[in-house]
Motif scaffolding. Sequence first.
Motif, short mmCIF file in Angstrom:
data_model
loop_
_atom_site.label_atom_id
_atom_site.label_comp_id
_atom_site.label_asym_id
_atom_site.label_seq_id
_atom_site.Cartn_x
_atom_site.Cartn_y
_atom_site.Cartn_z
N GLY A 48 0.82 -1.19 0.00
CA GLY A 48 0.00 0.00 0.00
C GLY A 48 0.86 1.25 0.00
N VAL A 49 0.28 2.38 -0.33
CA VAL A 49 1.04 3.62 -0.43
C VAL A 49 1.61 4.02 0.92
CG1 VAL A 49 0.86 6.10 -0.90
CG2 VAL A 49 -0.29 4.47 -2.40
N ALA A 50 0.80 3.95 1.98
CA ALA A 50 1.24 4.42 3.29
C ALA A 50 2.45 3.65 3.80
CB ALA A 50 0.08 4.30 4.29
N ARG A 51 2.40 2.31 3.75
CA ARG A 51 3.52 1.53 4.25
C ARG A 51 4.75 1.66 3.37
NH1 ARG A 51 0.50 -4.14 6.06
NH2 ARG A 51 -0.73 -3.24 7.79
N VAL A 78 5.76 4.28 1.58
CA VAL A 78 6.43 5.55 1.85
C VAL A 78 7.01 5.57 3.26
CG1 VAL A 78 6.14 8.06 1.93
CG2 VAL A 78 4.92 6.72 0.20
N THR A 79 6.37 4.87 4.21
CA THR A 79 6.92 4.80 5.57
C THR A 79 8.26 4.07 5.57
OG1 THR A 79 4.71 4.84 6.57
CG2 THR A 79 6.51 3.96 7.90
N VAL A 80 8.33 2.95 4.84
CA VAL A 80 9.60 2.20 4.75
C VAL A 80 10.70 3.08 4.16
CG1 VAL A 80 10.77 0.29 3.59
CG2 VAL A 80 8.50 -0.06 4.62
N LEU A 81 10.37 3.79 3.09
CA LEU A 81 11.37 4.66 2.46
C LEU A 81 11.76 5.80 3.38
CD1 LEU A 81 9.85 4.78 -1.14
CD2 LEU A 81 11.80 3.44 -0.36
#
Length: 495
Positions: free
Chosen positions: A457-460, A462-465
């Motif tokens: 998903g988008v949220a996870r 971008v969180t990882v990055l």
Amino acid sequence: MGPSSAAEIMVVDTERDRDDNENQYPELVEFEDPDDPTHPLNWSVPWKSWITFVVAILNLIGTVASSIFETGNHQFMKHFMKHFNISDEVAVLGTSLFLVGYIFGFLTFGPLSERFGRKWPMLLGIAISSIFDIMPATGTSVAAVLIGRFFGGFFGVAPVGIFGGIMSDIWPMRHRGIAMALAVSFVFSGPTFGPVFGGFVMGDKNLDWRWNMWVVIIVGLAASAICAVTFPETYPATILRSKARRLQKKTKNPNIKTAADKEALTMDTIVRVYMIRPFWLFTTQPILALLTIYQSFVYGVLFLFYQTYPVAFGDNRGWSMTLRYLPLMAIITGVFLGSLGIVLHNQLYFRHHCQAPDGTFIPESRLPPMIVGGIMVPIGMFWFAWAATPAVSWGSSICASLVIGCGMYLIFIQGFNYIVDCYTSMANSAMGVNGSMRSVFGAVFPLFANQMVQALGVARTVTVLGGLSVALVPVPIVFWYRGDRIRAWSSAKVV
């Protein structure tokens, strides 16, 4: 006195005049003094500003072409699906192969410009890239499209690979920061402008995916033709070489040379200086290596965003093809706000703290904005990740994008300035390997972007990055405190 005697006297006088004419000019052509008006550093500010603006526009053209193809991926797949089995990964190759071409182009055009000048390698690169773009614009097979994209990237990177050298040619260190701020803002914004422009093209029902390429072709060829007439050569060695050729013709003295002409261009020189030196710098200079890795990661994330934003605003929020790419303008706005910040930093801090008491230049005075940018990027990414849901107003994601764009730009601009300041005499070689590594990341990240977004998903995603970007925050901080010592023991020596 007979005719023969008169003829002999005339010959003697002619030879004497020729000797006097030859003795009038030294056989080693150099600039007359530090204030020589023919030296690019002594050109007028308006003229140097025009050159900087032109270089910025050519960089914009070359970088827009890197990402504009991505917006037509689905149409590209449908067009060839009748005859070829095309997956998402193959469609993404239209962007990735362009950046693979960047890898080899950076290692080619930067070093070549140190031997053959800046103007013609840069302009021929843009022109030939535009010609190769005709292959994806008219190609009837997937192979033709992808080959055209590769060579379009190889030649299209010429202005990006050369602009650092041009800035060091015409601007002294105390003014170079402002000039680089303009040029790099276009270099960094170009890939982001690409999907925005492409979104408008693909949003028009009368245009198809090939028009993404036709736009680049038309603009690239037109700009090359105009600049061939209006853009000057800026490389001092090439300017001196042209002066030497004029004097050779005027005096009939073939011994008039420049210092560069006296250096024989052997195969050993080509391999050692133009092929090995960029990698040698990367492997022996911690400053260049760590900044390159940092900037490469940021560059890869930027290209991953070009596939993340359409999902966050298109699939998740239901925006149209034209609108789903528009939020990327927030990143571009952040870039130009960052450039304003660099100008203010240059005027209020840098020019007052860039020299030690003994007059030596301090490259580390470039780093405070980069430290700020390094902190802004993870903040913006975590903010975007947590706001990437229809339950949160899209305005929050736009504000987060602005922070991301500003932070990324500060990392890029001050990283570039710091590298050029540390390796001025080999700026294009250093920037060449820097650009090649960035292109590797830019080519690889889109290949796994779709799978990563679909799985996490988008949220996870971008969180990882964002978490990875936190790990890189200490890089400029270390150089701020220990950069002088690191430069002292890893001093660059020409291979």
